[in-house]
Design a protein around this motif. Structure first.
Motif, short mmCIF file in Angstrom:
data_model
loop_
_atom_site.label_atom_id
_atom_site.label_comp_id
_atom_site.label_asym_id
_atom_site.label_seq_id
_atom_site.Cartn_x
_atom_site.Cartn_y
_atom_site.Cartn_z
N ILE A 134 45.54 23.62 38.92
CA ILE A 134 45.62 24.44 40.13
C ILE A 134 44.49 25.45 40.07
O ILE A 134 44.37 26.18 39.09
CB ILE A 134 46.97 25.17 40.25
CG1 ILE A 134 48.13 24.17 40.15
CG2 ILE A 134 47.04 25.96 41.55
CD1 ILE A 134 49.49 24.83 40.07
N SER A 135 43.66 25.51 41.11
CA SER A 135 42.51 26.42 41.13
C SER A 135 42.65 27.43 42.25
O SER A 135 42.90 27.05 43.41
CB SER A 135 41.21 25.63 41.30
OG SER A 135 41.02 24.73 40.22
N LEU A 136 42.47 28.71 41.91
CA LEU A 136 42.49 29.80 42.89
C LEU A 136 41.37 30.76 42.57
O LEU A 136 41.00 30.93 41.41
CB LEU A 136 43.84 30.54 42.86
CG LEU A 136 45.09 29.76 43.27
CD1 LEU A 136 46.33 30.61 43.02
CD2 LEU A 136 45.02 29.33 44.72
N LYS A 152 39.48 48.29 33.53
CA LYS A 152 38.84 49.61 33.43
C LYS A 152 37.92 49.90 34.61
O LYS A 152 36.77 50.36 34.44
CB LYS A 152 38.05 49.71 32.12
CG LYS A 152 38.92 49.65 30.87
CD LYS A 152 38.10 49.76 29.61
CE LYS A 152 39.00 49.68 28.38
NZ LYS A 152 38.22 49.76 27.10
N GLY A 153 38.41 49.57 35.80
CA GLY A 153 37.66 49.88 37.01
C GLY A 153 36.57 48.90 37.35
O GLY A 153 35.92 49.02 38.39
N ARG A 154 36.34 47.91 36.50
CA ARG A 154 35.31 46.91 36.76
C ARG A 154 35.95 45.63 37.30
O ARG A 154 36.93 45.15 36.75
CB ARG A 154 34.52 46.59 35.50
CG ARG A 154 33.59 47.70 35.04
CD ARG A 154 32.87 47.32 33.77
NE ARG A 154 33.81 47.17 32.65
CZ ARG A 154 33.46 46.75 31.44
NH1 ARG A 154 32.21 46.39 31.20
NH2 ARG A 154 34.36 46.65 30.48
N SER A 155 35.39 45.12 38.40
CA SER A 155 35.93 43.92 39.04
C SER A 155 34.89 42.81 38.97
O SER A 155 33.68 43.05 39.10
CB SER A 155 36.28 44.23 40.49
OG SER A 155 36.74 43.05 41.15
N TYR A 156 35.38 41.59 38.77
CA TYR A 156 34.48 40.44 38.62
C TYR A 156 35.14 39.21 39.23
O TYR A 156 36.29 38.89 38.88
CB TYR A 156 34.17 40.22 37.14
CG TYR A 156 33.12 39.17 36.86
CD1 TYR A 156 31.81 39.35 37.27
CD2 TYR A 156 33.46 38.01 36.17
CE1 TYR A 156 30.85 38.40 37.00
CE2 TYR A 156 32.50 37.05 35.89
CZ TYR A 156 31.19 37.25 36.31
OH TYR A 156 30.24 36.30 36.04
N PRO A 157 34.47 38.50 40.15
CA PRO A 157 35.08 37.30 40.76
C PRO A 157 35.18 36.17 39.74
O PRO A 157 34.21 35.84 39.05
CB PRO A 157 34.12 36.95 41.89
CG PRO A 157 32.81 37.55 41.49
CD PRO A 157 33.13 38.78 40.71
N VAL A 158 36.35 35.56 39.64
CA VAL A 158 36.59 34.50 38.66
C VAL A 158 37.34 33.36 39.33
O VAL A 158 37.90 33.50 40.42
CB VAL A 158 37.41 35.01 37.45
CG1 VAL A 158 36.67 36.11 36.72
CG2 VAL A 158 38.79 35.47 37.89
N SER A 159 37.34 32.23 38.65
CA SER A 159 38.15 31.09 39.07
C SER A 159 39.36 31.03 38.14
O SER A 159 39.21 30.83 36.93
CB SER A 159 37.33 29.79 38.98
OG SER A 159 38.15 28.68 39.29
N LEU A 160 40.53 31.23 38.71
CA LEU A 160 41.77 31.20 37.93
C LEU A 160 42.35 29.80 38.02
O LEU A 160 42.59 29.28 39.11
CB LEU A 160 42.76 32.22 38.48
CG LEU A 160 44.07 32.39 37.70
CD1 LEU A 160 43.81 33.00 36.33
CD2 LEU A 160 45.05 33.25 38.49
#
Length: 451
Positions: free
Chosen positions: A119-121, A128-136
């Motif tokens: 299942i991919s989302l 710590k306030g840093r955001s990063y787009p990932v594939s879960l």
């Protein structure tokens, strides 16, 4: 003593050949041009073929050995099924690709050794306030074995974590570099959506080609976070859970699809899974097992084609056969230039025999045998050919690198191709140099001195 005498005598003939080449540098270089370009072409073509073979092997490693991939597609019904549905006014509904499908494949087909749902989302990992787009991705523990994914640290999910939907994860190399560049990530927590996940494993960095991603539907694990399937369904999103309005619309869509009289009809389908990876026990069983999987899923989905079954390994092997044929054709075309180069050497050496006919007569008059003359001219043609071949090898390696950089085509220069090119260049010099050498040796000393 006799061996020493013969060696000294023939070595003297080779020295004379070297002196003749050095005395006519420009002519010798022009003579060797055909061999240079021929060898360079052969090496670069073999490098392209080897690179294509290496790429296919890497893709087979990425997609796994003996794997079958099941992916969802648009819902469609064949014309025969449409006709039967129209007569009986039967409403058909397919739940799409579900976790039950994966479990049924594992339990019902004896030739299947391992199964992993996927299942991919798309999410944003936060720490710590840093955001990063990932594939879960929600997968089973066997997923890492199926696709040959190795860990540099930690472990994959155990049976308890998988069954209970524990908030644990295995992260890719880019995730580690982004959030845990100065510390060990094992045992630390990272947030995806509203859920905190405990890092239990770190995946080794994997290189892959863009063509592998496009053709086989595989991608790098560096930017992914893997969680157990149950964790994905319980804590993130379960697409099989439909509200009443969506369920009614999907059923209406399936019913309308059944009443159409066209060849195929498409509608929207809800899929709990994005992929099912099935591993077969033996390679020989791949095609038969894929057919069984297709029939079983078709029955489970009410004879609705809302999935696709592919065998990446067989596709890649077929691609490899096509590449092999293509490489043979390329090698044959490149070899023509070597033959042309050999003919060029023979023509120049034949002309050289007439230019140096007085030299031949003089050598014969002072005691040189026919073997001495043959060795002299044969050594000259072979040296020109081998020198051209060595320069061609360097040019071929440079050309292969330029193709790799400028055309983005993977090339691999192997020792075998270099040895073949060197051997062919020496053989060309011997084969095409023998006729001029024999003609020089057959000259009459008297006529040669009178010329």
């Amino acid at each position: 003593m006799k061996l020493i005498y013969l060696f000294t005598r023939y070595f003297h003939n080779v020295i004379i050949a070297v002196e003749a080449i050095l005395a006519n540098k420009l002519k010798s270089m022009l003579t060797a041009l055909g061999i240079m370009f021929g060898v360079a072409a052969v090496i670069s073509m073999l490098a392209i073929g080897k690179g294509a073979q290496q790429e296919v092997l890497e893709q087979i490693k990425l997609v796994g050995v003996n794997n079958i991939i099941v992916t969802p597609t648009e819902m469609s019904i064949s014309s025969s099924e449409n006709a039967q549905s129209s007569v009986g006014n039967v409403k058909r509904f397919s739940p799409g690709l579900t976790l039950l499908d994966a479990e049924s494949i594992k339990e019902s087909i004896p030739t299947v050794s391992k199964v992993s749902p996927v299942i991919s989302l798309n999410y944003h990992a936060v720490l710590k306030g840093r955001s990063y787009p990932v594939s879960l991705e929600g997968v089973s523990a066997t997923y890492f074995e199926l696709l040959n994914v190795t860990l540099t640290d930690g472990t994959v999910f155990n049976a308890e974590q998988s069954a209970g939907g524990f908030p644990v994860c295995v992260i890719g190399d880019n995730i580690r570099n982004r959030f845990f560049s100065t510390q060990d990530p094992i045992g630390k927590y990272i947030k995806c959506g509203d859920t905190w996940l405990k890092v239990i494993g770190l995946i080794e960095k994997r290189d892959f080609t863009a063509s592998a991603s496009d053709e086989m539907g595989i991608s790098s694990t560096d930017n992914k976070i893997f969680v157990p399937v149950k964790t994905m369904l319980l804590r993130f999103k379960d697409r099989a859970r439909l509200d009443p309005e969506k369920m009614e619309s999907v059923v209406r869509g399936g019913a309308s699809a059944s009443s159409e009289s066209t060849e195929t009809t498409s509608t929207t389908s809800v899929n709990q899974l994005d992929k099912i990876i099935v591993q077969v026990v033996e390679t020989e069983m791949l095609s038969a097992t894929a057919d069984i999987v297709k029939r079983m899923l078709l029955r489970r989905h009410s004879d609705i084609f809302d999935f696709e079954v592919t065998v990446p390994e067989l596709l890649l092997k077929q691609q490899q056969k096509t590449n092999d044929i293509f490489n043979i054709v390329l090698g044959a075309i490149a070899s023509i230039s070597l033959i042309v180069g050999g003919i060029g050497i023979m023509n120049i050496m034949l002309a050289s025999v007439w230019e140096r006919i007085r030299e031949i007569g003089t050598r014969q008059a002072i005691g040189a045998s026919k073997k001495d003359i043959v060795v002299q001219f044969l050594a000259e043609s072979t040296l020109i050919s081998v020198t051209g071949g060595m320069i061609g090898i360097i040019l071929g390696i440079i050309l292969a690198q330029l193709i790799n950089v400028m055309a983005d085509i993977q090339t691999v220069v192997s020792l075998f191709s270099v040895l073949v090119a060197f051997g062919v260049s020496a053989s060309v010099g011997i084969v095409f140099g023998y006729i001029p050498a024999k003609r020089a040796a057959d000259q009459d000393p008297v006529e040669s001195l009178r010329h």
